[in-house]
Scaffold this active site. Sequence first.
Site, short mmCIF file in Angstrom:
data_model
loop_
_atom_site.label_atom_id
_atom_site.label_comp_id
_atom_site.label_asym_id
_atom_site.label_seq_id
_atom_site.Cartn_x
_atom_site.Cartn_y
_atom_site.Cartn_z
N ASP A 127 0.88 -1.18 0.00
CA ASP A 127 0.00 0.00 0.00
C ASP A 127 0.91 1.22 0.00
O ASP A 127 1.67 1.44 0.96
CB ASP A 127 -0.87 -0.05 1.26
CG ASP A 127 -1.84 1.12 1.34
OD1 ASP A 127 -1.60 2.17 0.73
OD2 ASP A 127 -2.86 0.96 2.05
N VAL A 128 0.84 2.03 -1.05
CA VAL A 128 1.79 3.15 -1.16
C VAL A 128 1.55 4.24 -0.11
O VAL A 128 2.40 5.12 0.06
CB VAL A 128 1.81 3.78 -2.58
CG1 VAL A 128 2.25 2.78 -3.62
CG2 VAL A 128 0.47 4.44 -2.93
N ASN A 145 2.65 5.33 -10.35
CA ASN A 145 1.38 5.42 -11.08
C ASN A 145 0.16 5.32 -10.17
O ASN A 145 -0.90 5.86 -10.51
CB ASN A 145 1.36 4.31 -12.13
CG ASN A 145 -0.04 4.05 -12.64
OD1 ASN A 145 -0.54 4.76 -13.51
ND2 ASN A 145 -0.71 3.02 -12.11
N TYR A 156 -9.10 16.48 -6.20
CA TYR A 156 -8.22 15.68 -7.09
C TYR A 156 -7.28 16.60 -7.85
O TYR A 156 -6.08 16.35 -7.95
CB TYR A 156 -9.09 14.86 -8.05
CG TYR A 156 -8.31 14.02 -9.05
CD1 TYR A 156 -7.56 12.92 -8.64
CD2 TYR A 156 -8.35 14.32 -10.42
CE1 TYR A 156 -6.86 12.15 -9.56
CE2 TYR A 156 -7.66 13.55 -11.35
CZ TYR A 156 -6.92 12.46 -10.91
OH TYR A 156 -6.22 11.70 -11.83
N LYS A 196 -3.12 16.49 -7.89
CA LYS A 196 -2.31 16.28 -9.11
C LYS A 196 -1.46 17.51 -9.43
O LYS A 196 -0.36 17.39 -9.97
CB LYS A 196 -3.22 15.90 -10.28
CG LYS A 196 -3.83 14.50 -10.13
CD LYS A 196 -2.76 13.40 -10.12
CE LYS A 196 -3.33 12.00 -10.17
NZ LYS A 196 -2.32 10.94 -10.28
N THR A 232 -10.11 3.42 -19.26
CA THR A 232 -9.74 2.30 -18.38
C THR A 232 -11.04 1.81 -17.75
O THR A 232 -12.11 2.40 -17.96
CB THR A 232 -8.77 2.74 -17.27
OG1 THR A 232 -9.44 3.68 -16.42
CG2 THR A 232 -7.51 3.38 -17.83
P1 NAD Z 1 -6.88 2.55 -11.99
O1 NAD Z 1 -7.84 2.77 -10.87
O2 NAD Z 1 -7.07 1.37 -12.87
O3 NAD Z 1 -5.39 2.51 -11.46
C1 NAD Z 1 -4.99 2.98 -10.21
C2 NAD Z 1 -4.20 1.87 -9.56
O4 NAD Z 1 -3.64 2.37 -8.35
C3 NAD Z 1 -5.10 0.67 -9.20
O5 NAD Z 1 -4.46 -0.53 -9.62
C4 NAD Z 1 -5.18 0.75 -7.70
O6 NAD Z 1 -5.35 -0.51 -7.07
C5 NAD Z 1 -3.82 1.38 -7.36
N1 NAD Z 1 -3.83 1.98 -6.04
C6 NAD Z 1 -4.73 2.84 -5.54
N2 NAD Z 1 -4.43 3.12 -4.26
C7 NAD Z 1 -3.31 2.42 -3.96
C8 NAD Z 1 -2.53 2.27 -2.80
N3 NAD Z 1 -2.84 2.91 -1.66
N4 NAD Z 1 -1.42 1.49 -2.85
C9 NAD Z 1 -1.10 0.82 -3.98
N5 NAD Z 1 -1.82 0.89 -5.11
C10 NAD Z 1 -2.91 1.69 -5.09
O7 NAD Z 1 -6.93 3.87 -12.84
P2 NAD Z 1 -5.97 4.40 -14.00
O8 NAD Z 1 -6.86 5.22 -14.84
O9 NAD Z 1 -5.17 3.33 -14.59
O10 NAD Z 1 -5.03 5.43 -13.17
C11 NAD Z 1 -3.61 5.30 -13.09
C12 NAD Z 1 -3.02 6.67 -12.79
O11 NAD Z 1 -3.29 7.54 -13.89
C13 NAD Z 1 -3.59 7.34 -11.56
O12 NAD Z 1 -2.56 8.05 -10.88
C14 NAD Z 1 -4.60 8.33 -12.15
O13 NAD Z 1 -4.83 9.43 -11.30
C15 NAD Z 1 -3.86 8.73 -13.41
N6 NAD Z 1 -4.73 9.29 -14.46
C16 NAD Z 1 -5.72 8.55 -15.06
C17 NAD Z 1 -6.48 9.13 -16.07
C18 NAD Z 1 -7.60 8.38 -16.79
O14 NAD Z 1 -8.33 9.02 -17.56
N7 NAD Z 1 -7.75 7.09 -16.62
C19 NAD Z 1 -6.25 10.45 -16.46
C20 NAD Z 1 -5.23 11.17 -15.83
C21 NAD Z 1 -4.46 10.57 -14.85
#
Ligand code: NAD
Length: 266
Positions: A67-68, A94, A158, A162, A193
């Site tokens: 857990d990060v 990520n 959020y 960011k 996603t």
């Molecule tokens: P996602 O929810 O599939 O991925 C997030 C991952 O982080 C998940 O696997 C989750 O289990 C993990 N996570 C969350 N809390 C955690 C913790 N405490 N410890 C360890 N792991 C943890 O969503 P995604 O869209 O793949 O997002 C990935 C990154 O990209 C994130 O930082 C998100 O903010 C960023 N992002 C996503 C988008 C989008 O449109 N999907 C846009 C901009 C930024």
Amino acid sequence: MTIGWATYPYGGRVVVVTGAGSGIGRAIAVAFLEQGATVCVLGRSADALGDTIARFPAERTCAVPADVTVQADVDSAVWSILDRFGRIDVVVNNAGSSEPSVIDDFDHRAWDRMRSVNLDGLIHVARATVPALAASRGNLIAISSIAGLGGDWGQFAYNATKGGVNTMVQSLALDLGDRGIRVNAIAPGFIATQQTRSRLDDTEFSHALMNRVPANRAGVPEDVARLALYLAGPDAGYITGAIIPVDGGTTASSGTPRPLRAIGYR
Ligand code: NAD
């Protein structure tokens, strides 16, 4: 599915990706694995991490539940990676969390959750991996968001986290440059996603989204992974402290709406 990536020299390199059990993190882990890297995936679900690495050789994969938001978890994950592989060359921070929120009915616990994953998580991961990155003259990539470059409706908390990631990346790039470590941020726009699928399936939302995206499509996780492959490699050796959007042109707009007929409205 095998993606036709450009080719990068990642054989023998050790890459750590957090939040790699799904979405963008999974695509980044797979991209580095397909380039021959050794990849350690960190996240909360051992099953999801196992699925990410399942089709790759066990000798160059590892999945470490962590857990990060907990420094001790991250520290012990990093120790176990160093114990097994002896080095870390690339860290992709990520893991992230997003909860829509307007100020009127804001639950402070949502702030605590987002802050602890998005900002504290980056601090924990950077703190644990900087000594190894200094030894390898490696680099750290944070997945931030274009939501950190400006505001969004219903996302103020959020956005703030960011935005903090983006400026933290700039400062870390300054502080760590002397030790040969590059630090950059990738700022995705709207990426398809599991988390975003229901909004994309909503016709009204996806029309409104296309009003803002000159590329006329939502991104896919592999769009982000391609930039990670480039940024982590030697061709990007003079790039540090950068925040690079992967957003199909979304942030090129000043905000004036696109003519609706261009996206199929009359
Ligand atoms: P996602 O929810 O599939 O991925 C997030 C991952 O982080 C998940 O696997 C989750 O289990 C993990 N996570 C969350 N809390 C955690 C913790 N405490 N410890 C360890 N792991 C943890 O969503 P995604 O869209 O793949 O997002 C990935 C990154 O990209 C994130 O930082 C998100 O903010 C960023 N992002 C996503 C988008 C989008 O449109 N999907 C846009 C901009 C930024």
